[in-house]
Design an enzyme around this catalytic site. Structure first.
Site, PDB file in Angstrom:
ATOM      1  N   ASP A  53       0.823  -1.293   0.126  1.00  0.00           N
ATOM      2  CA  ASP A  53      -0.050  -0.036  -0.123  1.00  0.00           C
ATOM      3  C   ASP A  53       0.978   1.077  -0.052  1.00  0.00           C
ATOM      4  O   ASP A  53       0.425   2.351  -0.129  1.00  0.00           O
ATOM      5  CB  ASP A  53      -0.760  -0.035   1.462  1.00  0.00           C
ATOM      6  CG  ASP A  53      -2.122  -0.727   1.061  1.00  0.00           C
ATOM      7  OD1 ASP A  53      -2.637  -0.343  -0.022  1.00  0.00           O
ATOM      8  OD2 ASP A  53      -2.656  -1.067   2.078  1.00  0.00           O
TER       9      ASP A  53
HETATM   10  C1  BGC Z   1       0.595   1.263   6.270  1.00  0.00           C
HETATM   11  C2  BGC Z   1       0.236   0.000   5.132  1.00  0.00           C
HETATM   12  C3  BGC Z   1      -1.096  -0.018   5.165  1.00  0.00           C
HETATM   13  C4  BGC Z   1      -1.774   1.441   4.662  1.00  0.00           C
HETATM   14  C5  BGC Z   1      -3.245   1.225   4.608  1.00  0.00           C
HETATM   15  C6  BGC Z   1       0.119   2.297   5.890  1.00  0.00           C
HETATM   16  O1  BGC Z   1       0.203   3.471   6.744  1.00  0.00           O
HETATM   17  O2  BGC Z   1       2.108   1.286   6.272  1.00  0.00           O
HETATM   18  O3  BGC Z   1       0.734  -1.218   6.161  1.00  0.00           O
HETATM   19  O4  BGC Z   1      -1.463  -1.229   4.102  1.00  0.00           O
HETATM   20  O5  BGC Z   1      -1.386   2.137   5.370  1.00  0.00           O
HETATM   21  O6  BGC Z   1      -4.009   1.234   5.429  1.00  0.00           O
HETATM   22  C1  NOJ Z   2      -1.421  -3.707   5.593  1.00  0.00           C
HETATM   23  C2  NOJ Z   2      -2.592  -3.666   4.856  1.00  0.00           C
HETATM   24  O1  NOJ Z   2      -3.668  -4.088   5.432  1.00  0.00           O
HETATM   25  C3  NOJ Z   2      -2.506  -4.737   3.538  1.00  0.00           C
HETATM   26  O2  NOJ Z   2      -3.595  -4.656   2.670  1.00  0.00           O
HETATM   27  C4  NOJ Z   2      -1.259  -4.362   2.828  1.00  0.00           C
HETATM   28  O3  NOJ Z   2      -0.948  -5.322   1.911  1.00  0.00           O
HETATM   29  C5  NOJ Z   2      -0.163  -4.372   3.706  1.00  0.00           C
HETATM   30  N1  NOJ Z   2       0.013  -3.522   4.731  1.00  0.00           N
HETATM   31  C6  NOJ Z   2       1.228  -3.949   2.990  1.00  0.00           C
HETATM   32  O4  NOJ Z   2       1.376  -2.397   2.625  1.00  0.00           O
END
Ligand code: BGC
Ligand code: NOJ
Length: 810
Positions: free
Chosen positions: A483
């Site tokens: 993400d």
């Molecule tokens: C986090 C991710 C997460 C994303 C979406 C980010 O701040 O680092 O792990 O998937 O937010 O919520």
């Molecule tokens: C946490 C999120 O829930 C997931 O959807 C995502 O793939 C990982 N972070 C990596 O960014």
């Protein structure tokens, strides 16, 4: 250093000090009513949706940590203490917290009085039970005053913590006998209220926080407890709470038990009132009737225990390795259930108001859950698919209560559609139930455009086919699985959300990771086409997969490893050409587990590069070298300090991808070494470094560039649960459900020893005995019910045969 130990026979983790490095929590609830409970009785409850229907208030960011729970104060002379130590933090003579499957127990004592508190959510009622027994272990009579305390949340948790100008005037309660009813907003658009009840006569009660605590006190020193009496306050606005005052006289050796019920009660809209202004208590009375006796509570508790015993017996391994046994048979499966229920909504790191159900998250959670309760997996697949858009793209998240896509975050994460194929394929491989593909499913909840689920999968597949960039690789959109790899975002101002800022589409930025995913799930889609007799579509899918494989090998290979992406300017990301972020884990894991470069050598090389450049003693880091400065063209990934989260943290979620990839190449020793490094049970010994619960996976462990290398964060709600269970059960132990039957093809360390697996699969049970003969991979002989068969897949040969005895020689 340990703060407790595993009690595998009871399926419990036993914490022996309240002062764990972080709150170590558990989840209560199975379907609609859920609670989080920490080892000091912190936590909160909600009905279906942690944002929209929250029963009790919790303070994230609170100081002291883990503030607010459901508390019991035991006042014995001048001493006041709590069975879970918080909030008074009175030193206890003994303390123990046992987190079990859907329940937690606290056993503690002080000055000759012992408390035993059992808390759980019954299987089929919308309430949480607290059964509290006090025993006088001293030689003289004890006159104890027992106080209960819960602080109600005004339902919408987001509104509750922001809209004070309104909320401080809306709070309303009713009190009848020992029952306290929290009914804020019931007078208008709500048809639900909360119940806080105790099954005994009370001396007094409080429902106004200011009166119970005192305006300037916290729950650590309530005025009412200090004074020994509640005030009988009836809240009107401000801060409604539920508090009981109960006198407990105990002779030496005597035990008395009180049962407290925290309930969620709902009435039909046209039957809300008993009389003007008085709520209809029928649902509350039902709960009270059912649970106000010890028999009622014990029966419900036994039901819960039986439920878990049955559920966990569906997959059971008996190996020489106690860590594997306990994780596979107990905690990993348990965490899979919790992630299935919660997605990424409510934990001690997820506030319950942000991220509802993630599209990709929930699809992946299915991988570790589908064998437990296939029917619920089926329902979930339909719910998820119902939020998909007509062009195959998808809302990134949806709200569990409404099941509607969340438009604040919208769509544009181009890996999302393919995960629907992954989840559906896992369901069909598990159950053989192809009827799900014929289900009529809406798009964006609009029934006028509904099609079959199969067509949803076709549109998922086509979404990638029709969204490719200059190298014939998939366009990344806002981001893919990572993400934080926001290649079209270009955010320059604080506060802009990396996930929503900038265009959702970009014509140039491509993801090799999605390419790997497309190969994996494109093949699974083709297999489903074949199963349904759609041979033209199967052929088309296979051709598209082959085209993608070619594109990856031509434009996604860097010489020693797979490139991660091309940015919006067409520059490589995750390449030797880069100064920072030269190599990323995701494409190595996914391309290799999909078989890309297996025949031509790139796969092997990629995994050796992972070992060389990304591995560490606590697991494989997501990338190296860490980004030391903010890269506007990469987005959030470079916003984190080096070593944390997506910027070179050990993101546990994709460690199993590499472990699986190693099994695909037949490397049992290495696959298991990777498994071990993030396995909670192995980490118990270093709990002082790791800090998060040693019975569940955390999303992240700080990487070697971080100040706190090895420190875990964001425990519980992570796709790591499902992926590690998939890794260990299907690839390492090797019992993999195919569309036709169970394939048994372990890939284990050479010193793993023989093992047995019991597996329930498609209405039959499989008892599998594997003789490993020091081998890492390769089945030499497979005997099924006395007959040797060729290949490694046990195909159920007769639906009347309900038991398969399988012997494997490696
Ligand atoms: C986090 C991710 C997460 C994303 C979406 C980010 O701040 O680092 O792990 O998937 O937010 O919520
Ligand atoms: C946490 C999120 O829930 C997931 O959807 C995502 O793939 C990982 N972070 C990596 O960014």
């Amino acid at each position: 250093m340990n703060y407790g130990s595993f009690d595998d026979n009871s399926r419990e983790y036993v914490i022996n000090t309240p002062k764990t490095p972080l709150p170590w929590i558990n989840y209560l609830g199975n379907k609609d009513f859920f609670s989080l409970v920490s080892n000091t009785c912190g936590g909160y409850s909600f009905y279906k949706d942690a944002k929209l229907l929250r029963l009790t208030r919790y303070r994230y960011n609170a100081c002291p940590m883990d503030t607010n729970g459901k508390y019991f104060y035991i006042k014995d002379g001048d001493t006041v203490w709590n069975p879970g130590w918080q909030p008074t933090k009175t030193d206890l003579d003994s303390y123990e917290c046992r987190h079990g499957m859907g329940y937690s127990r606290f056993n503690s004592s002080k000055n000759g009085v012992s408390a035993s508190l059992l808390t759980f959510v019954p299987m089929s009622d919308t309430c949480e039970i607290h059964k509290l027994s006090l025993t006088n272990e001293s030689g003289s009579d004890k006159e104890i005053t027992l106080f209960s305390y819960v602080e109600f949340c005004l339902w919408n948790a987001m509104d509750d913590m922001t809209n004070f100008q309104r909320n401080l005037s809306t709070g309303e309660v009713e009190v009848i006998g020992s029952a306290i009813y929290h009914k804020t907003e019931y007078r208008e658009r709500r048809n639900h209220y909360a119940l806080w009840y105790v099954n005994t006569d009370i001396e007094s009660f409080d429902t106004s926080r200011d009166d119970f605590l005192g305006v300037y006190n916290g729950p650590d020193c309530p005025d009412a407890v200090k004074n020994g009496h509640c005030t009988g306050s009836v809240a009107s606005g401000w801060y409604p709470v539920g508090c009981h005052e109960v006198k407990v006289s105990l002779k030496p050796g005597e035990t008395k038990t009180c049962i407290f019920i925290l309930g969620y009660c709902e009435n039909p809209d046209d039957d809300k009132w008993e009389e003007k202004g008085v709520i209809n208590k029928t649902p509350a009375k039902k709960l009270i009737e059912k649970f106000s006796t010890e028999e009622g509570v014990d029966k419900a508790f036994n039901e819960l225990k039986d439920y878990w015993a049955t559920l966990l017996s569906r997959f059971h391994v008996d190996s020489e390795n106690p860590h594997v046994n306990r994780m596979v048979n107990i905690w990993n499966q348990y965490q899979c259930m919790v992630t299935f229920n919660m997605s990424r909504s409510a934990s001690y790191y997820e506030s319950g108001i942000g991220r509802g159900m993630g599209f990709r998250d929930s699809c992946q959670d299915l991988l570790g859950f589908v064998h437990l309760i296939p029917d619920r997996a089926r329902e979930r697949i339909i719910d998820i698919a119902s939020t998909q858009f007509k062009d195959g793209s998808a809302y990134h998240q949806y709200q569990p209560l409404t099941k509607k896509g969340n438009s604040d975050i919208g769509s544009g994460f181009n890996d999302d559609p393919l995960w629907l194929i992954a989840g559906t394929s896992a369901y069909i491989r598990e159950t053989g139930d192809t009827s799900i593909l014929d289900e009529n499913v809406p798009y964006d909840n609009d029934w006028s455009v509904a099609t079959t689920l199969f067509e949803h999968l076709t549109r998922s597949f086509n979404y990638t086919v029709t969204h490719k960039g200059p190298h014939g690789l998939p366009l990344i959109g806002r981001a893919d699985w990572n993400d934080c790899l926001n290649l079209n975002c270009f955010s320059e101002h604080p506060g802009e959300s990396f996930q929503t800022f900038g265009p959702s589409e970009g014509p140039v930025a491509e993801s090799i990771f999605i390419g790997g995913m497309f190969v994996k799930y494109g093949k699974e889609y083709a297999d489903l086409c074949a199963l349904c007799g759609k041979t033209d579509e199967q052929k088309r899918a296979e051709d598209e997969v082959a085209t993608m494989e070619k594109a990856i090998l031509s434009h996604g290979w860097d010489g020693e490893w797979f490139i991660r992406a091309y940015d919006a300017n067409g520059n490589k990301v995750g390449s030797n050409e880069c100064e920072e972020g030269k190599i990323y884990i995701e494409p190595q894991g996914f391309c290799v587990l999909s078989g890309v470069g297996k025949e031509t050598g790139e796969a092997e090389k990629a995994l050796r590069s992972v070992e060389k450049y990304l591995d560490s003693k606590y697991g494989i880091m997501i990338l190296q070298p860490a980004y030391t400065k903010y890269h506007v063209e990469l987005g959030e990934i470079s916003s984190y300090p080096p070593g944390y989260k997506e910027n070179a943290g050990i993101f546990c979620h994709n460690n199993p991808w590499v472990s699986i990839a190693e099994t695909v190449l037949g490397h049992g020793n290495r696959a298991f070494e990777i498994y071990k490094k993030t396995c909670p049970s192995y980490l118990e010994e270093i709990s002082d470094i790791h800090r998060t619960e040693p019975y569940v996976y955390s999303q992240m462990v700080a990487g070697k560039d971080a100040k706190f290398f090895g420190q875990g964060k964001n425990s519980w709600l992570t796709g790591t649960a499902a992926w590690t269970f998939t890794d260990i059960s299907q690839y390492i132990l090797g019992v993999y459900p195919t569309l036709k039957g169970l394939s048994i093809d372990p890939c284990i360390p050479s010193d793993f020893g023989d093992f047995k697996i019991h597996r329930e699969y498609r209405n039959a049970s499989y008892d599998i005995e594997v003789h490993t003969n020091g081998s890492e991979k390769g089945v030499k002989k497979l005997i099924v019910n006395g007959q040797e068969i060729s290949g490694s897949t046990v195909i159920p040969y007769d639906e009347n045969v309900k038991e398969y005895k399988v012997t494997v020689e490696m």
